[in-house]
Motif scaffolding. Structure first.
Motif, PDB file in Angstrom:
ATOM      1  N   PHE A 292       0.825  -1.202   0.000  1.00 14.38           N
ATOM      2  CA  PHE A 292       0.000   0.000   0.000  1.00 14.38           C
ATOM      3  C   PHE A 292       0.862   1.256   0.000  1.00 14.38           C
ATOM      4  N   SER A 293       2.060   1.155   0.523  1.00 18.74           N
ATOM      5  CA  SER A 293       2.926   2.335   0.634  1.00 18.74           C
ATOM      6  C   SER A 293       3.324   2.889  -0.729  1.00 18.74           C
TER       7      SER A 293
ATOM      8  N   LEU B 173       0.512   9.019  -4.584  1.00 12.82           N
ATOM      9  CA  LEU B 173      -0.508  10.046  -4.353  1.00 12.82           C
ATOM     10  C   LEU B 173       0.036  11.208  -3.521  1.00 12.82           C
ATOM     11  N   TYR B 174       0.920  10.899  -2.581  1.00 11.20           N
ATOM     12  CA  TYR B 174       1.522  11.943  -1.757  1.00 11.20           C
ATOM     13  C   TYR B 174       2.331  12.921  -2.614  1.00 11.20           C
TER      14      TYR B 174
ATOM     15  N   TRP C  28      -4.820  19.213  -6.490  1.00  9.44           N
ATOM     16  CA  TRP C  28      -5.946  18.482  -5.904  1.00  9.44           C
ATOM     17  C   TRP C  28      -6.778  17.740  -6.936  1.00  9.44           C
ATOM     18  N   ILE C  29      -6.990  18.355  -8.087  1.00 12.30           N
ATOM     19  CA  ILE C  29      -7.807  17.714  -9.132  1.00 12.30           C
ATOM     20  C   ILE C  29      -7.122  16.433  -9.620  1.00 12.30           C
ATOM     21  N   LYS C  30      -5.844  16.506  -9.896  1.00 10.52           N
ATOM     22  CA  LYS C  30      -5.096  15.333 -10.347  1.00 10.52           C
ATOM     23  C   LYS C  30      -5.085  14.257  -9.249  1.00 10.52           C
TER      24      LYS C  30
ATOM     25  N   PHE D 112      -6.599  10.554  -9.902  1.00 11.57           N
ATOM     26  CA  PHE D 112      -5.744   9.374  -9.779  1.00 11.57           C
ATOM     27  C   PHE D 112      -6.195   8.459  -8.643  1.00 11.57           C
ATOM     28  N   PHE D 113      -6.594   9.035  -7.519  1.00 19.11           N
ATOM     29  CA  PHE D 113      -7.057   8.235  -6.391  1.00 19.11           C
ATOM     30  C   PHE D 113      -8.232   7.352  -6.809  1.00 19.11           C
ATOM     31  N   ASN D 114      -9.234   7.968  -7.412  1.00 19.43           N
ATOM     32  CA  ASN D 114     -10.410   7.209  -7.839  1.00 19.43           C
ATOM     33  C   ASN D 114     -10.098   6.257  -8.979  1.00 19.43           C
ATOM     34  N   LEU D 115      -9.292   6.688  -9.916  1.00 21.23           N
ATOM     35  CA  LEU D 115      -8.940   5.844 -11.054  1.00 21.23           C
ATOM     36  C   LEU D 115      -8.179   4.590 -10.612  1.00 21.23           C
ATOM     37  N   ILE D 116      -7.229   4.762  -9.722  1.00 18.33           N
ATOM     38  CA  ILE D 116      -6.443   3.625  -9.249  1.00 18.33           C
ATOM     39  C   ILE D 116      -7.337   2.627  -8.527  1.00 18.33           C
ATOM     40  N   ILE D 117      -8.219   3.102  -7.680  1.00 18.21           N
ATOM     41  CA  ILE D 117      -9.107   2.199  -6.942  1.00 18.21           C
ATOM     42  C   ILE D 117     -10.062   1.480  -7.889  1.00 18.21           C
ATOM     43  N   ILE D 118     -10.671   2.194  -8.813  1.00 16.95           N
ATOM     44  CA  ILE D 118     -11.625   1.590  -9.739  1.00 16.95           C
ATOM     45  C   ILE D 118     -10.941   0.575 -10.655  1.00 16.95           C
TER      46      ILE D 118
END
Length: 109
Positions: free
Chosen positions: A64-65, A71-72, A80-82, A86-92
């Protein structure tokens, strides 16, 4: 848990760490790991084999790191938009890949 199982979990974690270093790409590692976790979790594995694969191999392979560090770096730049994309895209994408692995495993068996 038996000592032999603990040794096997450590060996799996050791091998996964070196495989992760050899690939050295967080996205590819995440996709491969998600697919294989989906593939193996839909199989009927023994308790010890499940622990060896999930707790030993995949926990070190798809750490997970790596995802959080990626993302960090984006968040640290103030984008923030990117970050949200990316956060949602990676999870989906990872959930879809895990589903695909599970589906393929059920079709093969």
């Amino acid at each position: 848990m038996k000592l032999n199982n603990c040794f096997n979990i450590l060996l799996a974690a050791y091998l996964a760490t070196f495989l992760r270093l050899a690939i050295n790409n967080n996205l590819i590692i995440s996709l491969i790991g998600s697919f294989l976790v989906g593939f193996f979790t839909s199989k009927r594995l023994s308790y010890s084999n499940e622990k060896i694969l999930l707790s030993g191999f995949f926990s070190c392979f798809t750490s997970f790191s790596g995802f959080i560090y990626f993302l960090y770096k984006i968040l640290n730049k103030g984008d923030w938009i990117k970050f949200i994309i990316f956060f949602n895209l990676i999870i989906i994408v990872n959930l879809f890949t895990m589903f695909l692995g599970s589906w393929l495993s059920r079709k093969i068996t």
